[in-house]
Write an enzyme that holds these catalytic residues in place. Structure first.
Site, PDB file in Angstrom:
ATOM      1  N   ASP A 175       0.863  -1.186   0.000  1.00  0.00           N
ATOM      2  CA  ASP A 175       0.000   0.000   0.000  1.00  0.00           C
ATOM      3  C   ASP A 175       0.898   1.235   0.000  1.00  0.00           C
ATOM      4  OD1 ASP A 175      -3.267   0.125   1.042  1.00  0.00           O
ATOM      5  OD2 ASP A 175      -2.130   1.983   0.819  1.00  0.00           O
ATOM      6  N   ILE A 176       0.316   2.354  -0.403  1.00  0.00           N
ATOM      7  CA  ILE A 176       1.090   3.604  -0.422  1.00  0.00           C
ATOM      8  C   ILE A 176       1.237   4.170   0.987  1.00  0.00           C
ATOM      9  CG2 ILE A 176      -0.866   5.164  -0.854  1.00  0.00           C
ATOM     10  CD1 ILE A 176       1.004   6.467  -3.026  1.00  0.00           C
ATOM     11  N   ASP A 224       4.128   2.889  -4.054  1.00  0.00           N
ATOM     12  CA  ASP A 224       3.132   3.438  -4.966  1.00  0.00           C
ATOM     13  C   ASP A 224       3.010   2.431  -6.120  1.00  0.00           C
ATOM     14  OD1 ASP A 224       1.860   4.759  -7.014  1.00  0.00           O
ATOM     15  OD2 ASP A 224       2.882   6.671  -6.675  1.00  0.00           O
ATOM     16  N   TYR A 248     -13.894   7.363 -12.871  1.00  0.00           N
ATOM     17  CA  TYR A 248     -13.758   6.042 -12.248  1.00  0.00           C
ATOM     18  C   TYR A 248     -14.371   4.974 -13.160  1.00  0.00           C
ATOM     19  CZ  TYR A 248     -14.739   2.414  -8.667  1.00  0.00           C
ATOM     20  OH  TYR A 248     -14.838   1.251  -7.944  1.00  0.00           O
ATOM     21  N   LYS A 260     -12.831   1.778 -15.236  1.00  0.00           N
ATOM     22  CA  LYS A 260     -13.321   0.400 -15.059  1.00  0.00           C
ATOM     23  C   LYS A 260     -13.601  -0.246 -16.424  1.00  0.00           C
ATOM     24  CE  LYS A 260     -12.982  -0.082 -10.638  1.00  0.00           C
ATOM     25  NZ  LYS A 260     -11.791  -0.811 -10.152  1.00  0.00           N
TER      26      LYS A 260
END
Ligand code: AKB
Length: 317
Positions: free
Chosen positions: A40-41, A55, A144, A148
């Site tokens: 995870d960042i 990242d 978004y 997708k």
């Protein structure tokens, strides 16, 4: 895998997020804590598992992680959601698309299996909103949603062209109590629980008659595990499978939750109403049910009861 053979590890990107934080637990239970690696960042407060701060748009960094830990499967959950994506569309495109492309390129090079979640956000205002078919018009009006649809096509392309075993579902809104979601339109259905318990009042950002497809997190986690365990020949759709569980009006959830707690709700729709109005109300997920045996367990009543009881316990601590 043959007896005595060393298991390749599983990488979960976005492991601190709403899905990641619960999926890593389930995969650790199933395959052993030493066989899962979170990425995870943001560094988690504490981690029971191997964790890498990275990242996911850093291709070389990702490649080193895959090589260092001998990764065999990636559950790629990194994503900006719909509402956040509308505030920063360039960042949504960059994060969502470049990280997925990197994962697929690594999967192609190193024969990795990939899970990647799509969403009902792939649909748009021109899609039939009732019992939305598996194959239908995909013209989303959020960035978004654009990522997708593009992501689904990219996954399908990598399967056809390079044989990458990538599997995906179009998740409805996910409701969970362990980790709060961030930046989604369906998140009103989570926020209402927190605010009812903590403040006795919720200002809801969608209209009371807004109907959206939703799913309780235990069903969502089981869907991911079952899809990834299904025999390869059963997976007939390599864009993304429609998945459904419960559809309800915002008002229905208010009334169901009022069986457990007294609270007040005002409905004051904001920019997220337009996003909600562009998404389906109900989904036809018969392909997932037929191909790999998908079936949800939680209805509105069971979800509300479990969610409320667990959240009360969590917030008291
Ligand atoms: C969102 O609301 O953006 C997400 C989704 C439906 O993918 N929960």
């Amino acid at each position: 895998m043959k007896r005595g053979e060393k298991m390749q590890k599983i990488l979960i990107t976005g492991s601190n997020g709403q899905i990641g934080s619960e999926l890593i637990e389930e995969l650790a239970k199933k395959y052993g804590a030493k066989n899962v690696v979170g990425l995870d960042i943001v560094e988690p407060k504490e981690s029971k598992y191997e964790f890498v701060k990275l990242d996911a748009t850093d291709f070389e960094g990702l490649k080193k992680v895959v090589e260092k830990y001998d990764i065999g499967q990636i559950y790629h959950l990194v994503s900006l959601l719909s509402a956040t994506g509308e505030k920063n569309p360039d960042l949504a495109w960059h994060v969502n698309m470049s990280s997925l492309k990197h994962v697929l390129d690594l999967a192609k090079e190193k024969q990795l299996m990939v899970f990647w979640p799509s969403s009902i956000a792939a649909f748009g205002p021109t899609t039939p909103r009732e019992n939305t078919p598996q194959r239908t018009i995909l013209e989303p009006n959020t960035m978004y949603g654009v990522t997708k649809v593009s992501g689904e096509l990219l996954c399908n392309y990598y399967f056809i062209k390079y044989g990458v075993d990538v599997r995906s579902v179009r998740f409805p809104g996910l409701i969970s109590w362990k980790t709060p979601p961030g930046g989604g339109t369906t998140d009103y259905a989570v926020a209402i629980f927190y605010e009812a318990i903590e403040k006795g009042y919720y200002k809801c950002f969608v209209r009371e008659d807004t109907v959206l497809p939703m799913m309780y997190m235990p069903d969502a986690i089981r869907a991911i595990v079952e899809l990834m365990q299904a025999k390869k020949e059963k997976i007939k759709i390599r864009t993304s499978y429609n998945l459904a569980a419960i559809s309800f009006k915002a008002k229905d959830l208010e009334l169901e939750l009022k069986k457990y707690i007294d609270f007040k709700v005002d409905y004051e729709p904001d920019y997220r109403q337009k996003i909600a109005d562009s998404w389906p109300k109900t989904i036809d997920d018969s392909a997932a049910r037929k191909d790999w045996g998908w079936a949800h367990k939680y209805d509105l009543a069971a979800m509300t009861k479990d969610m409320y009881q667990n959240l009360v316990k969590k917030l008291k601590k």
